[in-house]
Design a protein around this motif. Structure first.
Motif, PDB file in Angstrom:
ATOM      1  N   TYR A   1       0.828  -1.193   0.000  1.00  0.00           N
ATOM      2  CA  TYR A   1       0.000   0.000   0.000  1.00  0.00           C
ATOM      3  C   TYR A   1       0.867   1.250   0.000  1.00  0.00           C
ATOM      4  CZ  TYR A   1      -3.438   3.478   1.436  1.00  0.00           C
ATOM      5  OH  TYR A   1      -4.238   4.592   1.490  1.00  0.00           O
ATOM      6  N   GLY A   2       1.985   1.185   0.710  1.00  0.00           N
ATOM      7  CA  GLY A   2       2.894   2.317   0.775  1.00  0.00           C
ATOM      8  C   GLY A   2       2.688   3.157   2.014  1.00  0.00           C
ATOM      9  N   SER A   3       3.754   3.866   2.400  1.00  0.00           N
ATOM     10  CA  SER A   3       3.666   4.763   3.551  1.00  0.00           C
ATOM     11  C   SER A   3       4.395   6.048   3.194  1.00  0.00           C
ATOM     12  CB  SER A   3       4.232   4.081   4.805  1.00  0.00           C
ATOM     13  OG  SER A   3       3.917   4.830   5.961  1.00  0.00           O
ATOM     14  N   GLU A   4       5.275   6.543   4.075  1.00  0.00           N
ATOM     15  CA  GLU A   4       6.022   7.791   3.830  1.00  0.00           C
ATOM     16  C   GLU A   4       5.095   8.998   3.645  1.00  0.00           C
ATOM     17  OE1 GLU A   4       8.576   4.355   2.353  1.00  0.00           O
ATOM     18  OE2 GLU A   4       6.690   5.147   1.557  1.00  0.00           O
ATOM     19  N   TYR A   5       3.911   8.935   4.288  1.00  0.00           N
ATOM     20  CA  TYR A   5       2.949  10.048   4.266  1.00  0.00           C
ATOM     21  C   TYR A   5       2.432  10.344   2.862  1.00  0.00           C
ATOM     22  CZ  TYR A   5       4.539  11.082   9.051  1.00  0.00           C
ATOM     23  OH  TYR A   5       4.842  11.018  10.390  1.00  0.00           O
ATOM     24  N   TRP A   6       2.452   9.339   1.975  1.00  0.00           N
ATOM     25  CA  TRP A   6       2.053   9.619   0.599  1.00  0.00           C
ATOM     26  C   TRP A   6       0.583  10.010   0.495  1.00  0.00           C
ATOM     27  CZ3 TRP A   6      -1.729   7.534  -2.429  1.00  0.00           C
ATOM     28  CH2 TRP A   6      -2.266   6.286  -2.082  1.00  0.00           C
ATOM     29  N   THR A   7      -0.265   9.502   1.386  1.00  0.00           N
ATOM     30  CA  THR A   7      -1.680   9.842   1.305  1.00  0.00           C
ATOM     31  C   THR A   7      -1.942  11.303   1.664  1.00  0.00           C
ATOM     32  OG1 THR A   7      -1.985   8.940   3.546  1.00  0.00           O
ATOM     33  CG2 THR A   7      -2.499   7.493   1.680  1.00  0.00           C
ATOM     34  N   LEU A   8      -0.950  11.960   2.236  1.00  0.00           N
ATOM     35  CA  LEU A   8      -1.030  13.400   2.486  1.00  0.00           C
ATOM     36  C   LEU A   8      -0.376  14.194   1.365  1.00  0.00           C
ATOM     37  CD1 LEU A   8      -1.407  16.000   4.221  1.00  0.00           C
ATOM     38  CD2 LEU A   8       0.728  15.383   5.388  1.00  0.00           C
ATOM     39  N   THR A   9       0.869  13.860   1.035  1.00  0.00           N
ATOM     40  CA  THR A   9       1.655  14.724   0.150  1.00  0.00           C
ATOM     41  C   THR A   9       1.315  14.553  -1.330  1.00  0.00           C
ATOM     42  OG1 THR A   9       3.449  13.076   0.095  1.00  0.00           O
ATOM     43  CG2 THR A   9       3.582  14.809   1.773  1.00  0.00           C
ATOM     44  N   LEU A  10       1.023  13.337  -1.771  1.00  0.00           N
ATOM     45  CA  LEU A  10       0.767  13.145  -3.200  1.00  0.00           C
ATOM     46  C   LEU A  10      -0.548  13.804  -3.643  1.00  0.00           C
ATOM     47  CD1 LEU A  10       1.813  11.928  -5.833  1.00  0.00           C
ATOM     48  CD2 LEU A  10       0.631   9.800  -5.251  1.00  0.00           C
ATOM     49  N   PRO A  11      -1.681  13.554  -2.966  1.00  0.00           N
ATOM     50  CA  PRO A  11      -2.902  14.256  -3.378  1.00  0.00           C
ATOM     51  C   PRO A  11      -2.791  15.775  -3.224  1.00  0.00           C
ATOM     52  CG  PRO A  11      -3.436  12.379  -1.981  1.00  0.00           C
ATOM     53  CD  PRO A  11      -1.951  12.568  -1.909  1.00  0.00           C
TER      54      PRO A  11
END
Length: 611
Positions: free
Chosen positions: A451-461
């Motif tokens: 699924y991934g982490s590294e705060y991608w659900t915040l920074t990518l969108p």
């Protein structure tokens, strides 16, 4: 046009070719040349107008090249032939080389020339050269050849009609590249560069000889050697100017690497790969100290300071320098992978760099990979891969959090080379992302079953919007630097060669630090972070991501474990993955020209703040 990429693997050059052709409006599909995959049948299914082979280890069947124009990328100048072109160039100390796009026919590398572009050969490892100067030249040559094919009037030059020295078909390109006289080898097919030629004679070879052999074998196949009673492939090599010992003697360790004495000096070797035992699974590269394990005798750990400023004459995977109000924290980890230890050491260095009195902190490499996220090789070798996966993802998350929540200066991610998965998300945590024009980004995780982490659900969108973020994750396709700029993944495109990137970034960062608006931007960061904490705290994004990651790591039947194992052991797939075989064209908006930098820094640095 509808173009089919025929390749042995979806490697870095194939990915870049795929992205660059899509950017130019072509529909592009990929077919992998795999055992048991009849290429004529696959080509008929795709019905391409043109076939391009960026990286192909096997011959194209006559049934295919006689029916279709097939353009093959050869990493050598006109006249150079054989499977070890770059290896021989580095092994023999060439300082100039080139890339040729030729038409496939009955003889390998001997077809008609559609384009040829020269390049320099800096003293770097083969894999770094391949992703840098060679890739730049290859893309220029491919785009020129595709343009000539589409025009319909260009007649490719037969190699036996070039001058008797095998001169380049595009002499004007060589002159424009300012690389001096082009290499002009007489047409010859050189053999595979095998281990009998690569072998290091520790008693006789100088440090420069050892480095040349190591660089010519990186990252494949490595240099086969005997060490501590075992046979190992050596990967990577960096000079050491102080430590000395008996030739071949192990002298010290540092950050997982070993230092070994030469006839007149010493070299640092970061990675080893054990020779495969018949009947056993393929082996893979690991940090040298980790690979040797209990075989390694007690050696001094020659650690450097957390912020090693210009450690001349030695090797460090993390470096720091200051220029006025700008700090530059650079890192270079083999293959772009970041283990738990590497993440923690980089975080320590980052925190120390943030204690320095600077206004702007530049984070990134100077030439090659930015980051590819967690270290799958170290995870695979662990006694408990699930537990090591968990430790590694938390370590990189800690680093991303430190970048994301810094409010007393501007942080710039300098993406000199390719980045993928968590490495892309690490870059997105900064206030600005500056990317070299030749870099390729893979902002997705699903091909590894994560699924991934590294705060991608915040920074990518936040950067590209929810719909585009979902599409990038679902398509799992490479994105060129130009498309990344159009999408909003990066803020600035630095149009230069690999060697010039660090200097261009330094000039831009110095200008950014001096702008009156920079102080106001820094002040606003604290306000924006406080707003986020009161509405959608960043910690919540991390918690939700890690909950899904933990579920995968703890499930022995999760696809991630098998996919990771296949990846690190370089097991070839049985068929072309469906997401590659579908013809696609890039879906991005126009480039904001003010964000593209060519040459030195402009008078102002318009940018986007991440808050």
């Amino acid at each position: 046009m509808h173009i089919l990429l025929l390749a042995s693997a979806f490697n870095s050059l194939t990915q870049r070719t795929h992205a660059e052709l899509r950017d130019r409006g072509h529909t592009v599909a990929v077919e992998l040349a795999l055992p048991g995959n009849p290429l004529p049948e696959a080509v008929r299914r795709h019905a391409p107008e043109l076939i391009v082979s960026p990286m192909l280890r096997t011959a194209i069947p006559e049934e295919v090249w006689s029916a279709h124009t097939c353009l093959v990328v050869h990493p050598g100048p006109v006249g150079d032939r054989g499977p070890s072109s770059l290896d021989w160039a580095i092994h023999e100390g060439a300082d100039r080389w080139g890339v040729t796009v030729l038409q496939a026919d009955a003889e390998m590398d001997a077809g008609d020339v559609w384009a040829s572009v020269p390049c320099r050969v800096p003293p770097v490892a083969k894999s770094e050269l391949y992703r840098g100067e060679i890739a730049d030249a290859a893309i220029e040559a491919v785009l020129l050849a595709v343009e000539r094919f589409a025009d319909g009037t260009y007649v490719p030059l037969r190699q036996d009609r070039t001058d008797t020295a095998g001169a380049c078909a595009d002499a004007d390109a060589y002159a424009a590249a300012d690389v001096g006289a082009a290499p002009r080898p007489s047409p010859r097919t050189r053999p595979y560069l095998d281990q009998s030629v690569r072998r290091i004679d520790w008693d006789e070879d100088s440090t420069q000889d050892v480095l040349r052999k190591l660089r010519a074998a990186d990252s494949q196949p490595g240099v086969l050697d005997v060490l501590l009673g075992g046979e190992w492939y050596l990967h990577g090599g960096h000079a050491e100017s102080v430590l000395r010992g008996r030739p071949g003697e192990l002298l010290a360790t540092r950050a997982g690497a070993i230092c070994r004495a030469t006839r007149d000096g010493a070299v640092w070797i970061p990675e080893l790969r054990p020779r495969r035992v018949p009947g056993q699974p393929p082996t893979f590269k690991l940090p040298a100290v980790r690979a040797l394990g209990d075989r390694l005798p007690p050696l001094p750990e020659h650690a450097l300071p957390r912020l090693p400023e210009n450690p001349h004459g030695t090797w460090s995977d993390i470096r720091y320098r200051e220029e006025g109000n700008v700090g530059h924290l650079s890192f270079s980890f083999p293959g772009g992978a970041m283990s738990t230890d590497q993440c923690r050491r980089l975080l320590d260095a980052y925190r120390e760099a943030c204690a320095r009195p600077t206004t702007v902190l530049v984070l990134g490499g100077e030439r090659d990979f930015f980051s590819n996220g967690i270290h799958l090789g170290v995870i695979e070798a662990a006694d408990d891969p699930g537990a090591e996966s968990w430790a590694n993802i938390n370590a990189i998350d800690d680093l991303v959090e430190a970048v994301l929540t810094r409010t007393d200066r501007l942080v710039v991610s300098a993406v000199a080379g390719n980045a993928a998965a968590g490495g892309v998300m690490l870059a997105l945590a900064a206030d600005e992302v500056w990317c070299r024009s030749g870099a390729v980004l893979n902002p997705h995780y699903r091909l590894m079953g994560l699924y991934g982490s590294e705060y991608w659900t915040l920074t990518l969108p936040r950067r590209v919007g929810a719909a585009t973020a979902e599409r990038l994750m679902d398509e799992a396709l490479p994105v060129s630097s130009a498309s990344a700029l159009r999408l909003g993944l990066v803020d600035r495109l630095v149009d230069c060669g690999p060697d010039a990137f660090a200097g261009e970034v330094a000039a831009l960062a110095s200008r950014l630090a001096s702008l009156p608006a920079t102080a106001a931007r820094i002040s606003a960061k604290k306000t924006e972070l406080d707003r986020l904490e009161s509405t959608t705290p960043p910690a919540g994004f991390r918690e939700r991501e890690l909950a899904l990651m933990r579920r995968t790591f703890d499930d022995p039947d999760a696809p991630y474990h098998a996919l990771r194992r296949s990846f690190v052991r370089k097991e070839r797939p049985s068929h072309t993955p469906p997401h590659l075989g579908t013809a696609r064209v890039a879906r991005t908006a126009a480039v904001p020209s003010a964000a593209v930098v060519t040459g030195t820094a402009p008078a102002a640095v318009p940018s986007r703040s991440n808050g």
